[in-house]
Design a protein around this motif. Structure first.
Motif, short mmCIF file in Angstrom:
data_model
loop_
_atom_site.label_atom_id
_atom_site.label_comp_id
_atom_site.label_asym_id
_atom_site.label_seq_id
_atom_site.Cartn_x
_atom_site.Cartn_y
_atom_site.Cartn_z
N GLN A 135 0.84 -1.38 -0.03
CA GLN A 135 0.01 -0.13 -0.07
C GLN A 135 0.92 1.20 0.06
N GLY A 136 1.96 1.24 -0.34
CA GLY A 136 3.06 2.13 -0.30
C GLY A 136 2.81 2.97 -1.67
N PRO A 137 3.59 4.02 -1.84
CA PRO A 137 3.58 4.91 -2.78
C PRO A 137 4.05 4.17 -4.14
N ALA A 138 3.59 4.39 -5.28
CA ALA A 138 4.04 4.10 -6.73
C ALA A 138 5.27 4.86 -6.88
N LYS A 139 5.59 5.98 -6.63
CA LYS A 139 6.86 6.72 -7.01
C LYS A 139 7.57 7.39 -5.43
N ARG A 140 8.82 7.13 -5.57
CA ARG A 140 9.33 8.07 -4.53
C ARG A 140 10.43 8.86 -5.36
N VAL A 141 10.98 9.81 -4.60
CA VAL A 141 11.90 10.94 -5.20
C VAL A 141 12.92 11.05 -4.54
N GLN A 142 14.07 11.15 -5.20
CA GLN A 142 15.50 11.33 -4.77
C GLN A 142 15.91 12.90 -5.01
N CYS A 143 16.33 13.64 -3.85
CA CYS A 143 17.19 15.02 -4.27
C CYS A 143 18.42 14.53 -5.08
N GLY A 144 18.59 15.44 -5.97
CA GLY A 144 19.83 15.32 -6.91
C GLY A 144 20.96 15.91 -6.10
N SER A 145 20.87 16.85 -5.20
CA SER A 145 21.86 17.52 -4.54
C SER A 145 22.17 16.72 -3.34
N CYS A 146 21.46 16.27 -2.30
CA CYS A 146 21.63 15.81 -0.91
C CYS A 146 21.56 14.50 -0.96
N GLY A 147 20.57 14.02 -1.76
CA GLY A 147 20.28 12.45 -1.69
C GLY A 147 19.23 12.05 -0.92
N LEU A 148 18.51 12.93 -0.33
CA LEU A 148 17.34 12.65 0.27
C LEU A 148 16.37 11.57 -0.47
N ILE A 149 15.80 10.56 0.21
CA ILE A 149 14.60 9.90 -0.74
C ILE A 149 13.34 9.80 0.19
N GLU A 150 12.41 10.21 -0.32
CA GLU A 150 11.04 10.58 0.24
C GLU A 150 9.91 10.19 -0.67
N ASP A 151 8.80 10.17 -0.20
CA ASP A 151 7.56 10.15 -0.97
C ASP A 151 7.43 11.33 -1.74
N GLU A 152 6.81 11.35 -2.95
CA GLU A 152 6.67 12.40 -3.99
C GLU A 152 5.90 13.37 -3.16
N ARG A 153 4.84 13.08 -2.56
CA ARG A 153 3.99 14.22 -2.01
C ARG A 153 4.82 15.22 -0.89
N THR A 154 5.96 14.56 -0.37
CA THR A 154 6.93 15.37 0.49
C THR A 154 7.29 16.71 -0.44
N PHE A 155 7.97 16.21 -1.37
CA PHE A 155 8.55 17.04 -2.27
C PHE A 155 7.95 18.08 -3.01
N ILE A 156 6.56 17.78 -3.35
CA ILE A 156 5.30 18.58 -3.65
C ILE A 156 4.97 19.75 -2.83
N LYS A 157 4.52 19.19 -1.59
CA LYS A 157 4.33 20.07 -0.57
C LYS A 157 5.26 20.86 -0.19
N PHE A 158 6.52 20.55 0.07
CA PHE A 158 7.40 21.64 0.31
C PHE A 158 7.78 22.72 -0.77
N GLY A 159 7.42 22.24 -2.22
CA GLY A 159 7.66 22.99 -3.35
C GLY A 159 6.69 23.97 -3.27
N GLU A 160 5.29 23.75 -2.81
CA GLU A 160 4.27 24.64 -2.92
C GLU A 160 4.36 25.58 -1.72
N ASN A 161 4.88 25.04 -0.66
CA ASN A 161 5.04 25.93 0.71
C ASN A 161 6.20 26.96 0.63
N HIS A 162 7.09 26.66 -0.21
CA HIS A 162 8.26 27.44 -0.12
C HIS A 162 8.65 28.00 -1.72
N LYS A 163 7.74 28.75 -2.20
CA LYS A 163 8.09 29.40 -3.45
C LYS A 163 9.10 30.67 -3.53
#
Length: 81
Positions: free
Chosen positions: A53-81
């Motif tokens: 029941q996990g996410p179909a996609k995960r995202v890794q930051c190309g700079s620091c290497g952090l791997i998280e659920d895609e929604r985490t990167f999207i939410k942070f992108g929306e809140n920090h423009k």
């Protein structure tokens, strides 16, 4: 992937990411050897085997290497423009 990303860890990367597609393969392993006894690819493993029941996609930051659920990167992108 139509939303802007921003890394919640390094907080500066908005453009370099690795998209990881998660492929689920349900199997039954031998408890002693770890060998695959049964591969449930394409068939129902039955009521005892919990479905992934996990996410179909995960995202890794190309700079620091952090791997998280895609929604985490999207939410942070929306809140920090």
């Amino acid at each position: 992937m139509t939303s802007p990303y921003c890394c919640p860890n390094c907080k500066t990367n908005r453009s370099r990411f690795n998209i990881i597609d998660q492929v689920v393969n349900a199997v039954r392993l031998d408890p002693q050897s770890g060998e695959v006894i049964e591969d449930y690819n394409g068939i129902d493993p039955g009521p005892i085997h919990a479905k992934y029941q996990g996410p179909a996609k995960r995202v890794q930051c190309g700079s620091c290497g952090l791997i998280e659920d895609e929604r985490t990167f999207i939410k942070f992108g929306e809140n920090h423009k």
